[in-house]
Scaffold this active site. Structure first.
Site, short mmCIF file in Angstrom:
data_model
loop_
_atom_site.label_atom_id
_atom_site.label_comp_id
_atom_site.label_asym_id
_atom_site.label_seq_id
_atom_site.Cartn_x
_atom_site.Cartn_y
_atom_site.Cartn_z
N SER A 15 55.26 84.59 44.01
CA SER A 15 56.57 84.67 44.66
C SER A 15 57.60 85.25 43.71
O SER A 15 57.34 85.39 42.51
CB SER A 15 57.03 83.28 45.13
OG SER A 15 57.19 82.41 44.01
N ASP A 36 49.02 81.58 39.27
CA ASP A 36 50.08 80.82 39.92
C ASP A 36 49.54 79.43 40.25
O ASP A 36 48.35 79.26 40.52
CB ASP A 36 50.56 81.50 41.20
CG ASP A 36 51.98 81.10 41.59
OD1 ASP A 36 52.20 79.90 41.85
OD2 ASP A 36 52.86 81.96 41.63
N VAL A 58 50.27 76.66 33.88
CA VAL A 58 50.48 77.32 32.59
C VAL A 58 50.79 76.34 31.46
O VAL A 58 50.65 76.69 30.28
CB VAL A 58 51.60 78.39 32.67
CG1 VAL A 58 51.19 79.54 33.57
CG2 VAL A 58 52.92 77.78 33.11
N CYS A 85 56.16 85.17 34.29
CA CYS A 85 57.23 84.85 35.23
C CYS A 85 57.15 83.40 35.73
O CYS A 85 58.06 82.96 36.44
CB CYS A 85 57.20 85.78 36.43
SG CYS A 85 57.58 87.51 36.04
N SER A 147 66.38 83.78 30.66
CA SER A 147 67.40 83.68 31.71
C SER A 147 68.75 83.83 31.04
O SER A 147 68.90 83.49 29.86
CB SER A 147 67.32 82.33 32.41
OG SER A 147 68.51 82.06 33.15
N TYR A 160 66.88 73.43 31.42
CA TYR A 160 66.55 74.81 31.77
C TYR A 160 67.04 75.78 30.70
O TYR A 160 66.29 76.67 30.26
CB TYR A 160 67.19 75.14 33.12
CG TYR A 160 66.83 76.50 33.65
CD1 TYR A 160 65.56 76.77 34.13
CD2 TYR A 160 67.77 77.53 33.68
CE1 TYR A 160 65.22 78.02 34.63
CE2 TYR A 160 67.45 78.78 34.18
CZ TYR A 160 66.17 79.02 34.64
OH TYR A 160 65.84 80.26 35.13
N LYS A 164 64.73 78.27 28.29
CA LYS A 164 64.91 79.72 28.29
C LYS A 164 65.44 80.21 26.95
O LYS A 164 65.13 81.33 26.51
CB LYS A 164 65.84 80.12 29.42
CG LYS A 164 65.27 79.84 30.81
CD LYS A 164 63.93 80.54 31.05
CE LYS A 164 63.44 80.38 32.46
NZ LYS A 164 62.18 81.13 32.73
N PHE A 193 69.29 86.18 40.98
CA PHE A 193 68.40 87.03 41.76
C PHE A 193 68.02 86.39 43.09
O PHE A 193 68.03 85.17 43.24
CB PHE A 193 67.11 87.32 40.97
CG PHE A 193 67.22 88.52 40.07
CD1 PHE A 193 66.50 89.67 40.34
CD2 PHE A 193 68.04 88.51 38.96
CE1 PHE A 193 66.58 90.79 39.52
CE2 PHE A 193 68.14 89.62 38.13
CZ PHE A 193 67.40 90.77 38.42
#
Length: 254
Positions: A15, A36, A58, A85, A147, A160, A164, A193
């Site tokens: 996705s 994924d 992952v 990603c 990010s 988060y 990142k 995004f």
């Protein structure tokens, strides 16, 4: 390095940014394996592009290694291209209501986003380093996803932003270390995004968010991330840096 004819893995390819990247690389002639955790979405994109799919967490280093070995065998060669990603977007205050702490959220976010990226990068680098060098000595390229939150983290984004920020910080030392094998490492720091996380927001919330984006004054499209990933792959002098892809946005406090 050319995309056409080379093998690639894309994590989070079921996705959003990952799916757009997998489609772009396949359209450019790469043999693509999608990793994924969401088996239904990942398998669907892999079937669409004529690629492979592996269900992978992952954050599990052993599972990542096994999936890479298996994908390389089925692709007929080790991937020269790895695009990370996979990740989760979490929000929690350090000290929330009634004194609730978010240590568990912090740990899980770093395990998936930061440790997951490192796991894939490490196993991919091991395989790429065993390949024959191309013209100019290059063997492959690893693209990680940071990010804009690594610089502009908002309220509730400590976990988060830290995950990142770690991805952005490891970019240069990883590039320096892997240079001996002819492997480049570059990070992309996307802004706001059109991804599944953003698409579920009410229209008025999305409108308020986009008002802070200078130009273009809209959310980024996943194919624009994929386009940059392709440009990084084909430009051999891009290395050891984190590139913001954000329409010149700087995130406010909240």
């Amino acid at each position: 390095m050319r995309i056409d004819g080379n093998a690639a893995i894309v994590t989070g390819g079921g996705s959003g940014l990952g799916a757009a990247t997998a489609r772009h690389l396949a359209a450019e002639g790469a043999k693509v394996a999608i990793f994924d955790f969401d088996a239904e979405r990942g398998a669907a994109v892999a079937e669409e592009i004529g690629g492979l799919f592996r269900k992978v967490d992952v954050s599990d280093a052993e599972a990542v290694g096994a999936a890479l070995e298996s994908a390389a065998e089925d692709l007929g060669e080790a991937p020269r291209i790895a695009v990370n990603c996979a990740g989760i977007g979490t929000a929690a205050r350090i000290v929330g209501r009634e004194g609730k702490l978010s240590i568990d959220v912090f740990e899980r976010t770093l395990k998936v986003n930061l440790f997951g990226t490192f796991n894939v990068m490490s196993h991919a680098a091991r395989l790429i380093s065993g390949l024959e060098p191309l013209d100019g000595g290059e063997r492959g390229v690893i693209i990680n996803t940071a990010s804009v939150a690594f610089e502009d983290g908002q309220l509730g984004q400590t976990a988060y932003a830290a995950s990142k920020g770690g991805i952005a910080s490891l970019c240069l030392p990883a590039a320096r270390e892997l240079a001996q094998f002819g492997i480049r490492v570059v990070a992309i720091a996307p802004g706001l995004f059109h991804t599944p996380m953003m698409q579920c927001l009410p229209e008025e919330v999305t409108k308020k968010i986009t008002e802070n984006i200078p130009f273009p004054d809209r959310l980024g499209e996943p194919h624009e991330y994929a386009l940059l990933a392709g440009q990084i792959i084909t430009n051999p002098y891009l290395n050891g840096t984190t590139i913001r892809l954000d329409g010149a946005v700087r995130l406010p406090r909240r």
